[in-house]
Motif scaffolding. Structure first.
Motif, PDB file in Angstrom:
ATOM      1  N   GLN A   1       0.829  -1.207   0.000  1.00 44.50           N
ATOM      2  CA  GLN A   1       0.000   0.000   0.000  1.00 44.50           C
ATOM      3  C   GLN A   1       0.860   1.254   0.000  1.00 44.50           C
ATOM      4  N   TYR A   2       1.920   1.241   0.836  1.00 47.62           N
ATOM      5  CA  TYR A   2       2.816   2.415   0.867  1.00 47.62           C
ATOM      6  C   TYR A   2       3.573   2.551  -0.445  1.00 47.62           C
ATOM      7  N   ARG A   3       3.958   1.409  -1.042  1.00 49.06           N
ATOM      8  CA  ARG A   3       4.738   1.464  -2.300  1.00 49.06           C
ATOM      9  C   ARG A   3       3.856   1.847  -3.477  1.00 49.06           C
ATOM     10  N   ASP A   4       2.693   1.148  -3.593  1.00 47.61           N
ATOM     11  CA  ASP A   4       1.885   1.291  -4.811  1.00 47.61           C
ATOM     12  C   ASP A   4       0.843   2.396  -4.711  1.00 47.61           C
ATOM     13  N   THR A   5       0.141   2.438  -3.561  1.00 44.47           N
ATOM     14  CA  THR A   5      -0.939   3.423  -3.439  1.00 44.47           C
ATOM     15  C   THR A   5      -0.398   4.791  -3.020  1.00 44.47           C
ATOM     16  N   LEU A   6       0.580   4.764  -2.103  1.00 50.46           N
ATOM     17  CA  LEU A   6       1.127   6.032  -1.609  1.00 50.46           C
ATOM     18  C   LEU A   6       2.414   6.432  -2.317  1.00 50.46           C
ATOM     19  N   GLY A   7       2.939   5.560  -3.159  1.00 54.05           N
ATOM     20  CA  GLY A   7       4.104   5.904  -3.987  1.00 54.05           C
ATOM     21  C   GLY A   7       5.364   6.180  -3.192  1.00 54.05           C
ATOM     22  N   ALA A   8       5.520   5.471  -2.075  1.00 53.09           N
ATOM     23  CA  ALA A   8       6.689   5.721  -1.225  1.00 53.09           C
ATOM     24  C   ALA A   8       7.809   4.731  -1.537  1.00 53.09           C
ATOM     25  N   THR A   9       9.004   5.056  -1.026  1.00 52.13           N
ATOM     26  CA  THR A   9      10.162   4.162  -1.169  1.00 52.13           C
ATOM     27  C   THR A   9      10.156   3.185   0.001  1.00 52.13           C
ATOM     28  N   VAL A  10       9.948   1.927  -0.302  1.00 49.64           N
ATOM     29  CA  VAL A  10       9.711   0.913   0.740  1.00 49.64           C
ATOM     30  C   VAL A  10      10.861  -0.091   0.741  1.00 49.64           C
ATOM     31  N   GLY A  11      11.431  -0.328   1.914  1.00 50.04           N
ATOM     32  CA  GLY A  11      12.543  -1.273   2.035  1.00 50.04           C
ATOM     33  C   GLY A  11      12.047  -2.711   2.135  1.00 50.04           C
ATOM     34  N   ALA A  12      13.003  -3.633   2.230  1.00 50.54           N
ATOM     35  CA  ALA A  12      12.666  -5.058   2.347  1.00 50.54           C
ATOM     36  C   ALA A  12      12.378  -5.403   3.814  1.00 50.54           C
ATOM     37  N   PRO A  13      11.576  -6.438   4.053  1.00 51.68           N
ATOM     38  CA  PRO A  13      11.324  -6.844   5.438  1.00 51.68           C
ATOM     39  C   PRO A  13      12.619  -7.277   6.127  1.00 51.68           C
ATOM     40  N   GLN A  14      12.731  -6.889   7.411  1.00 50.22           N
ATOM     41  CA  GLN A  14      13.929  -7.218   8.210  1.00 50.22           C
ATOM     42  C   GLN A  14      13.455  -7.951   9.468  1.00 50.22           C
ATOM     43  N   ASP A  15      13.828  -9.213   9.663  1.00 53.48           N
ATOM     44  CA  ASP A  15      13.491  -9.888  10.926  1.00 53.48           C
ATOM     45  C   ASP A  15      14.403  -9.348  12.028  1.00 53.48           C
ATOM     46  N   GLU A  16      13.756  -9.034  13.164  1.00 56.33           N
ATOM     47  CA  GLU A  16      14.523  -8.549  14.324  1.00 56.33           C
ATOM     48  C   GLU A  16      14.186  -9.447  15.517  1.00 56.33           C
ATOM     49  N   PRO A  17      14.726 -10.678  15.541  1.00 54.13           N
ATOM     50  CA  PRO A  17      14.335 -11.644  16.586  1.00 54.13           C
ATOM     51  C   PRO A  17      14.570 -11.146  18.005  1.00 54.13           C
ATOM     52  N   ASP A  18      15.584 -10.312  18.199  1.00 49.31           N
ATOM     53  CA  ASP A  18      15.845  -9.771  19.536  1.00 49.31           C
ATOM     54  C   ASP A  18      14.696  -8.896  20.044  1.00 49.31           C
ATOM     55  N   HIS A  19      13.943  -8.357  19.098  1.00 46.00           N
ATOM     56  CA  HIS A  19      12.839  -7.454  19.468  1.00 46.00           C
ATOM     57  C   HIS A  19      11.472  -8.078  19.237  1.00 46.00           C
ATOM     58  N   GLY A  20      11.453  -9.280  18.646  1.00 43.30           N
ATOM     59  CA  GLY A  20      10.180  -9.977  18.429  1.00 43.30           C
ATOM     60  C   GLY A  20       9.321  -9.350  17.359  1.00 43.30           C
TER      61      GLY A  20
END
Ligand SMILES: CC[C@H](C(=O)O)C(=O)SCCNC(=O)CCNC(=O)[C@H](O)C(C)(C)COP(=O)(O)OP(=O)(O)OC[C@H]1O[C@@H](n2cnc3c(N)ncnc32)[C@H](O)[C@@H]1OP(=O)(O)O
Ligand SMILES: [Co+2]
Length: 134
Positions: free
Chosen positions: A21-40
């Motif tokens: 939605q942020y990339r396509d509808t809102l036209g924003a620059t969106v990064g890749a998902p990042q797992d942060e297991p230390d933070h859950g």
């Protein structure tokens, strides 16, 4: 003490849908998902000209944001992150002012590889605050 607004975090029930939605509808620059297991959490950062949006989704059963999404099943604004120059000095100033620092009070390394701390929302007008040392 607090400086720039580093990011505003939104907890989302469907990370891929929110990122699209942020990339396509809102036209924003969106990064890749990042797992942060230390933070859950799994996070996706959206770069804006003056700050960032951090999309958050629970990672693991012990995620600290499960409760939030149960109460807000459509998602919602979860926290703001302010930048500080010295997170230990900030922590000590806040605790001496009676604010509650969450967890064991020791900074953890956040999504940007910098030390972060969280302050209890009930001490700051119902808003969860994250501090990130830059
Ligand atoms: C990779 C790191 C990344 C980064 O930027 O670097 C991150 O940002 S990681 C983000 C995820 N981690 C955290 O949020 C850690 C700090 N959070 C916590 O420890 C918990 O979420 C906590 C303690 C704020 C709330 O936990 P929980 O919901 O399980 O506890 P309660 O139900 O007892 O909540 C107490 C009270 O607070 C209200 N609440 C909960 N979350 C929020 C929120 N995000 N904003 C505002 N208020 C919140 C909750 O509704 C309860 O209020 P009550 O009136 O009693 O219902
Ligand atoms: Co954050």
């Amino acid at each position: 003490m607090i400086g720039r607004l580093n990011h505003v975090a939104i907890a989302v029930p469907d990370l891929d849908a929110a990122a699209a939605q942020y990339r396509d509808t809102l036209g924003a620059t969106v990064g890749a998902p990042q797992d942060e297991p230390d933070h859950g959490v799994t996070v996706v950062f959206i770069e804006l000209p003056n700050t960032k949006i951090e999309l958050l989704h629970p990672l693991g059963d012990a995620s600290p944001i499960h409760g939030f999404l149960e109460k807000n099943p459509a998602g919602g604004i979860h926290h703001m992150c302010y930048e500080v120059a010295d997170i230990l000095a900030a922590r000590d100033r806040l605790t001496s002012a009676g604010a509650r620092v969450l967890g064991d009070g020791e900074p953890k390394i956040g999504a940007h590889g910098k030390p972060v701390l969280f302050l209890h929302p009930k001490d700051f007008n119902g808003a969860l605050i994250e501090l990130e040392q830059v």
